[in-house]
Scaffold this motif. Structure first.
Motif, PDB file in Angstrom:
ATOM      1  N   ARG A  26       0.757  -1.360  -0.194  1.00  0.00           N
ATOM      2  CA  ARG A  26      -0.028  -0.122   0.093  1.00  0.00           C
ATOM      3  C   ARG A  26       0.953   1.213  -0.071  1.00  0.00           C
ATOM      4  NH1 ARG A  26      -3.906   0.498   4.425  1.00  0.00           N
ATOM      5  NH2 ARG A  26      -4.526   2.429   3.638  1.00  0.00           N
ATOM      6  N   GLU A  29       2.026   1.710  -3.317  1.00  0.00           N
ATOM      7  CA  GLU A  29       0.912   2.064  -4.512  1.00  0.00           C
ATOM      8  C   GLU A  29       0.723   3.491  -4.258  1.00  0.00           C
ATOM      9  OE1 GLU A  29      -3.232   0.482  -4.174  1.00  0.00           O
ATOM     10  OE2 GLU A  29      -1.800  -1.351  -4.243  1.00  0.00           O
ATOM     11  N   LYS A  30       0.802   4.101  -3.267  1.00  0.00           N
ATOM     12  CA  LYS A  30       0.338   5.479  -2.905  1.00  0.00           C
ATOM     13  C   LYS A  30       1.324   6.356  -3.112  1.00  0.00           C
ATOM     14  CE  LYS A  30      -3.393   4.979   0.718  1.00  0.00           C
ATOM     15  NZ  LYS A  30      -3.610   5.502   1.926  1.00  0.00           N
ATOM     16  N   THR A  31       2.609   5.950  -2.644  1.00  0.00           N
ATOM     17  CA  THR A  31       3.764   7.050  -2.760  1.00  0.00           C
ATOM     18  C   THR A  31       4.604   7.105  -4.050  1.00  0.00           C
ATOM     19  OG1 THR A  31       4.102   6.393  -0.722  1.00  0.00           O
ATOM     20  CG2 THR A  31       5.981   7.739  -1.629  1.00  0.00           C
ATOM     21  N   ILE A 208       1.004  11.159   2.927  1.00  0.00           N
ATOM     22  CA  ILE A 208       0.459   9.698   2.806  1.00  0.00           C
ATOM     23  C   ILE A 208       0.671   9.045   4.047  1.00  0.00           C
ATOM     24  CG2 ILE A 208       0.929   7.681   1.736  1.00  0.00           C
ATOM     25  CD1 ILE A 208       2.255   9.476  -0.557  1.00  0.00           C
TER      26      ILE A 208
END
Length: 413
Positions: A26, A29-31, A208
């Motif tokens: 995760r 995926e976000k960063t 994030i």
């Protein structure tokens, strides 16, 4: 989602595939998309979430077009600042793995070892530098490190870095880099002082957060043993003989405590090693390697020495001393039950640590299972031991004259 969906290029996808990872975590995926957009980011994520790859992969991609400068012409374009030597070495391993099919050169510098080999590598020219603050500033002062071309600055484990007193060093390093750089700040927690630092050096950052800082892995069995402080070592031995086996990390609060427990376990025939701040870098690295290779199966550590160490297939964590900061408990037990495996976390609580348990349970919103059936139960009425000096003051009356000198004496004058 797969790594291809993150728009990573072929040399990186090939290296990732060879590590056996199919899909991003995760935090990755976000960063990764924001780093590729050259945005400043603040990432709150704990150890074990895959955050090193979350900055390593996009940094390598951003530098791919500049990888073919002649060796001597290479300049430091990415700088990763890490609080501990172990963490710095681990970050370098990640960069080396993911840059296998590129011409990007990476090196790591840290204190506690000879400075000359590090100078030699730096003089040959590198693209990516991983460093601990003290050694980085030393080498900069000696004109061996030039930060004038840094495009990306990463501050990893920022909360630990500030806890260790590196705030001024971090600010100085940031000022030595170019003004136009991109800054990526990673921290397990975002306390006020990290927030202040971020506000002073980051530009319109993307925030994030991956998982609540208070969450503990659901597949970790957490048990609590109430025990008198004087019986902790006996209970620890009892548990190692009868209940806990496999690869184990035992946490103690002090270096003295680590050494004392290590001697006791060695005497009892266990294969043990330890790491703490007073050990040389070589000794710490050798202890870690022996633990990873299976030559020893128990590692005793202080929190600072163990922060960020990536050890796979850990069966159990023992909190011999409970941490007085509840988030530290979450970091400690997060080392077991990684990658879907199950794990065990055992805490030994003496009378003077009961308040710590209360804070920990409030943070993780979970009541730890108390095990009463053991040979050294704590009497519920037992009060914390407060060490007082037996001396109640000087036995001598004020003034330095002895009784004899106070008697009237005939003087010769």
């Amino acid at each position: 989602m797969s790594f291809k969906d993150l728009q990573l290029r072929k040399p990186l996808l090939r290296a990732v595939a060879e590590t056996g990872y199919d899909s991003p975590t995760r935090v990755q995926e976000k960063t990764i998309p924001y780093v590729l957009e050259k945005r400043d980011v603040i990432v709150s994520a704990q150890t074990g979430t895959g955050k090193t790859a979350a900055f390593a992969l996009p940094i390598l991609q951003l530098l791919l077009d500049k990888q073919d400068a002649p060796k001597k012409g290479k300049t430091i374009k990415a700088l990763i600042v890490s609080p501990t030597r172990e963490l710095a070495l681990q970050i370098q391993d990640n960069f080396k793995t993911y840059s296998t099919y590129t011409n990007l050169r990476t090196t790591v510098i840290y204190g506690g070892v000879s400075i000359d080999p590090q100078k030699d590598v730096l003089n040959k020219g590198i693209d990516i530098l991983i460093a601990t603050p003290g050694r980085l500033l030393d080498l900069h002062k000696q004109d061996v490190v030039n930060l004038d071309y840094v495009e990306i600055l990463v501050l990893d484990e920022a909360d630990l870095m500030l806890d260790m007193g590196f705030l001024d060093d971090v600010k100085k390093i940031e000022r030595l880099c170019t003004r136009e750089k991109q800054i990526l700040l990673f921290s397990a927690t975002i306390p006020y002082k990290v927030e202040q630092l971020a506000n002073s050096i980051l530009h319109d950052p993307k925030r994030i957060e991956v998982a609540q800082n208070s969450s503990t892995a659901s597949n970790v069995d957490q048990f609590l043993y109430y025990v008198p402080k004087r019986n902790k070592i006996e209970l620890c031995l009892h548990l190692l003989r009868n209940t806990i086996n496999g690869r184990i990390i035992i946490f103690r609060r002090t270096k003295f405590g680590v050494d004392k427990l290590e001697k006791t376990l060695v005497k009892n025939g266990y294969k043990v090693d330890s790491i703490h701040g007073d050990k040389s870098q070589t000794a710490r690295q050798e202890a870690l390697n022996r633990f990873k290779d299976g030559a020893t199966n128990i590692l005793i550590a202080t929190d600072v020495a163990a922060r960020g160490i990536d050890i796979n297939n850990l069966d159990a964590v023992i909190n011999f001393d409970l941490p007085n900061i509840p988030e530290t408990y979450v970091h400690r037990i997060g080392r077991t039950a990684r990658a879907g495996n199950s794990g065990l976390a055992v805490s030994l609580c003496s009378a003077d640590e009961k308040s710590y348990i209360k804070s920990i349970q409030q943070l993780i919103q979970l009541h730890l299972d108390v095990i009463d059936e053991h040979p050294y139960p704590l009497n519920p009425k037992e009060k914390p031991i407060i060490h007082k000096s037996k001396k109640t003051g000087s036995q001598h009356k004020k003034g330095r004259k002895s009784q004899a000198s106070k008697k009237k004496k005939k003087r010769w004058y």
